[in-house]
Design an enzyme around this catalytic site. Structure first.
Site, short mmCIF file in Angstrom:
data_model
loop_
_atom_site.label_atom_id
_atom_site.label_comp_id
_atom_site.label_asym_id
_atom_site.label_seq_id
_atom_site.Cartn_x
_atom_site.Cartn_y
_atom_site.Cartn_z
CD GLU A 193 -3.19 0.60 0.30
OE1 GLU A 193 -2.65 1.62 -0.19
OE2 GLU A 193 -4.42 0.41 0.24
CG ASP B 103 -1.24 7.45 21.62
OD1 ASP B 103 -1.99 6.66 22.21
OD2 ASP B 103 0.00 7.43 21.70
CG ASP C 32 -6.79 3.00 4.88
OD1 ASP C 32 -6.36 1.85 5.14
OD2 ASP C 32 -7.04 3.38 3.72
CG ASN D 294 -9.44 2.55 1.41
OD1 ASN D 294 -8.30 2.94 1.26
ND2 ASN D 294 -9.75 1.27 1.46
CG ASP E 14 -7.60 0.03 -1.44
OD1 ASP E 14 -7.15 0.92 -0.69
OD2 ASP E 14 -7.48 -1.17 -1.20
CB SER E 15 -5.07 4.00 -2.21
OG SER E 15 -4.99 3.48 -0.90
#
Length: 340
Positions: free
Chosen positions: A67, A147, A155, A202, A251-252
């Site tokens: 990714e 955190d 993502d 995403n 997705d990306s």
């Protein structure tokens, strides 16, 4: 026996014989020789301008989930390996190196700051301990910006011109949309909600002028186009769904210098390209997808100064490991660090 009863029996017997005699000529759906057509595309996208990418670099013989590919100032291609949490690098000599060692933070996305620092999005336990960790250019000196106790599944991310960044929160499902998009200003002191109530937000990208935010929603197959009033707010009537993807799952994404949007189609082995209005204009296929190979296409990087697109994918349980592919897109990549 009554005549009506005899007629009924004759009709029933004839029907049974007819069913038995015609079974061999019954219209039948058969798979093509390649199998179950997992590679098939929707009718609306079938006739798009289509090219097939070429293999460029084999990362491993294992099915690693790759990714977040991004180029640094030296021309090295960096990307993450999701399950192991490591950041890998293919240098300009074609050698594979480890930039950040395996770690429990996980890794799902990567963005490189103009000063060389690596901003790595991590999914943690894949439920509620996501994080965003920053490393120096050598993959050392980790500093946690978001955190694990904040409850996000960070993502993907993209920088803006003000020194801040937008990130996607992958939480939720198609029926329980608890994820979204958030903005972190340059001082990293706050997390501002931009698009709440999303099902697995995403991919994320900014238009060349930085005024339009693009987001994919993995759980519902949607592409959102968001006109920004300023870094932390949406213009009136500015958030719209401009495309509904077919099948699993957007997705990306990345944007080129003409504002075209490149969206990886996970489980389909291809990248769909849409114009600034969100209308599909082309697609890049991965070789072997017609036989079910490399369907797990997750993301891509556009190499600055060129039209080259580098696509990352893995072959799942089909035995050909994890690979980077290469093709040319419609327009040049945005200049390096153009939004910072």
């Amino acid at each position: 026996m009554q005549k009506s009863t005899l007629v009924a029996l004759a009709i029933a017997l004839t029907s049974r014989l007819s069913l038995a005699d015609n079974s061999d000529t019954l219209p039948t759906l058969n798979y093509p020789t390649q199998g179950q057509q997992l590679y098939a595309t929707a009718a609306a996208e079938k006739d798009l301008l289509t090219i097939t990418a070429q293999p460029w670099f084999k990362v491993t013989g294992e099915a690693w989930q790759l990714e977040g590919p991004a180029f640094d100032r030296q021309g090295n291609l960096l990307f993450v390996e999701v399950l192991g949490g490591q950041v890998l690098k293919v240098d300009t000599q074609g050698q594979l190196q480890v930039a950040v060692a395996k770690n429990a933070r996980g890794s799902a996305g990567l963005a490189i700051h103009k000063d060389g620092r690596l901003f790595v999005a991590g999914l943690g336990n894949y439920v509620d301990t996501g994080n965003l960790t920053v490393y120096d250019a050598n993959g050392k000196k980790p500093e946690v910006i978001i955190d694990a106790n904040k409850g996000f599944l960070v993502d993907d991310l993209v920088f803006d011109a003000h020194g801040g960044f937008y990130f996607t929160d992958l939480k939720g499902t198609s029926t329980e949309p608890t994820g979204g998009v958030y903005y972190v200003p340059a001082d990293h002191k706050s997390i501002v909600p931009i698009l709440p109530n999303m099902a697995n937000a995403n991919g994320i990208a900014l238009s060349p002028d930085g005024k339009r935010l693009w987001v994919t929603e993995f759980g519902t197959g949607l592409l959102h186009r968001v006109e920004l009033k300023d870094a932390q707010s949406i213009a009136p009537f500015g958030a719209v769904v401009v495309y509904r993807f077919h099948g699993p799952s957007p997705d990306s994404m990345r944007v080129d210098a003409d504002g075209n949007v490149y969206v990886a189609q996970y489980s389909q082995g291809r990248v769909l390209v849409l114009n600034p209005n969100g209308l599909p204009i082309g697609q890049i296929l991965l070789p072997g997808r017609e036989a079910g190979h490399f369907l797990f296409s997750t993301s891509m990087a556009l190499k600055p100064g060129t039209r080259e697109v580098y696509l990352v994918a893995n072959d799942g349980d089909r035995g050909q490991g994890s690979m980077i592919f290469r093709a040319r897109g419609f327009a040049q990549a945005l200049p390096l660090f153009s939004h910072q």
